[in-house]
Design an enzyme around this catalytic site. Sequence first.
Site, PDB file in Angstrom:
ATOM      1  N   CYS A 132      65.183  54.936 -43.605  1.00  0.00           N
ATOM      2  CA  CYS A 132      64.327  53.793 -43.957  1.00  0.00           C
ATOM      3  C   CYS A 132      65.077  52.696 -44.712  1.00  0.00           C
ATOM      4  O   CYS A 132      64.935  51.510 -44.402  1.00  0.00           O
ATOM      5  CB  CYS A 132      63.113  54.262 -44.749  1.00  0.00           C
ATOM      6  SG  CYS A 132      63.485  55.015 -46.345  1.00  0.00           S
ATOM      7  N   HIS A 141      59.921  56.115 -49.424  1.00  0.00           N
ATOM      8  CA  HIS A 141      59.947  55.452 -48.115  1.00  0.00           C
ATOM      9  C   HIS A 141      59.702  53.964 -48.298  1.00  0.00           C
ATOM     10  O   HIS A 141      59.045  53.533 -49.254  1.00  0.00           O
ATOM     11  CB  HIS A 141      58.881  56.055 -47.199  1.00  0.00           C
ATOM     12  CG  HIS A 141      58.994  55.624 -45.765  1.00  0.00           C
ATOM     13  ND1 HIS A 141      60.106  55.877 -44.994  1.00  0.00           N
ATOM     14  CD2 HIS A 141      58.137  54.932 -44.961  1.00  0.00           C
ATOM     15  CE1 HIS A 141      59.932  55.373 -43.783  1.00  0.00           C
ATOM     16  NE2 HIS A 141      58.753  54.789 -43.744  1.00  0.00           N
ATOM     17  N   HIS A 154      59.203  49.995 -39.828  1.00  0.00           N
ATOM     18  CA  HIS A 154      60.003  50.918 -40.641  1.00  0.00           C
ATOM     19  C   HIS A 154      60.709  51.940 -39.763  1.00  0.00           C
ATOM     20  O   HIS A 154      60.408  52.072 -38.568  1.00  0.00           O
ATOM     21  CB  HIS A 154      59.093  51.640 -41.646  1.00  0.00           C
ATOM     22  CG  HIS A 154      58.016  52.475 -40.995  1.00  0.00           C
ATOM     23  ND1 HIS A 154      57.863  53.816 -41.220  1.00  0.00           N
ATOM     24  CD2 HIS A 154      57.026  52.142 -40.108  1.00  0.00           C
ATOM     25  CE1 HIS A 154      56.828  54.282 -40.528  1.00  0.00           C
ATOM     26  NE2 HIS A 154      56.308  53.273 -39.840  1.00  0.00           N
TER      27      HIS A 154
END
Length: 349
Positions: free
Chosen positions: A257, A310, A322
């Site tokens: 990420c 994240h 993402h």
Amino acid sequence: MKKHIVTISTAAILSSAFASSTMASTYTVKSGDNLSKIANTHHTTVSKLKRLNNLASDLIHTNQKLTISENAKTAASQITVEKTKTTTYTVKKGDYLIKIANKYGISLAELQSWNKLKGHLIYPGQKLTVSKNGNKTIIELPKNDAPTINNETSTTQTPAAVSTYIVKNGDSLWAIANKSSVSVTDLKSLNNLKSDVIYTGQTLKIGKSTLKPSEAVATSDRTENADKRVDRVISEAKKQIGVPYSWAGSSPSGFDCSGFVYYVFKNAGYQISRLSSSTYYDLGKKVTSPRPGDLVFFSPNEGSKSVISHMGIYLGDRQFIHASSSKGVRISSIDESYFKKRLIGFKQL
């Protein structure tokens, strides 16, 4: 029973030397002044004025404060207090690194780096750092007031070719450069900076732009430039849809990420370092009304706000893009049950 240990460490760093003199003398530039005129008035030379004030050229501007004597050269003093919040996990029988990394929503590379692990071998009872969150506070120390040679006031005038910006608490060269559409290299060169260290209240030259003294880019130009940068970011991000997930990955062959965010912003023209999700969160500017191009952050567990696991790039309309650990680069909705319960907030680079 699962045990999580949170520790907080604080370090105070003296970021600049104490160097001030009660005999200091400075001069405030007035309209019509030039270096030669000021040097003659104060019985010094142009070369000495340029050396004392780190001037790369003869260019000066109205209201600029110039050091006249050797005794006046001072260095601002400030203390930077850094706080680091660390969460640890005690290894249980049957655990292995990738399992723990997935549990806390971090990459295997981060887990190995934080715990200085060269391999994958761990043992029951071993304590591992599974998150690191930090913040930095800059405390400005009192400075001696230096008497000025001339206390006359004058109308503020700034040459059209030169703009300035006054550093605020929390600013960095990288953030100022991106905000002003210049490079860090140009910013350092223009201000004769030998390092990336800046201090609150410092006046920086921005260069040829539409910036007003001590202000950011004029509203219309700022909006136009920001829109163009956001378009580039979103365009670069969408080009990577479908790229698979890869821990510590930061290229089109595979992303995690934070590696995805790093690659996208770098290719969109930003000067950005490869950092972890939690570090991007610490460095970003908090926003309450997110706009496309902002970063969105999530925790690994419902209701948790202390761990960042994240991140993604906000697209608007409650959508974000993402690098998902299960499906690679994709567009998701913040209102999806999983993300809605773990949403921490938005930040702006």
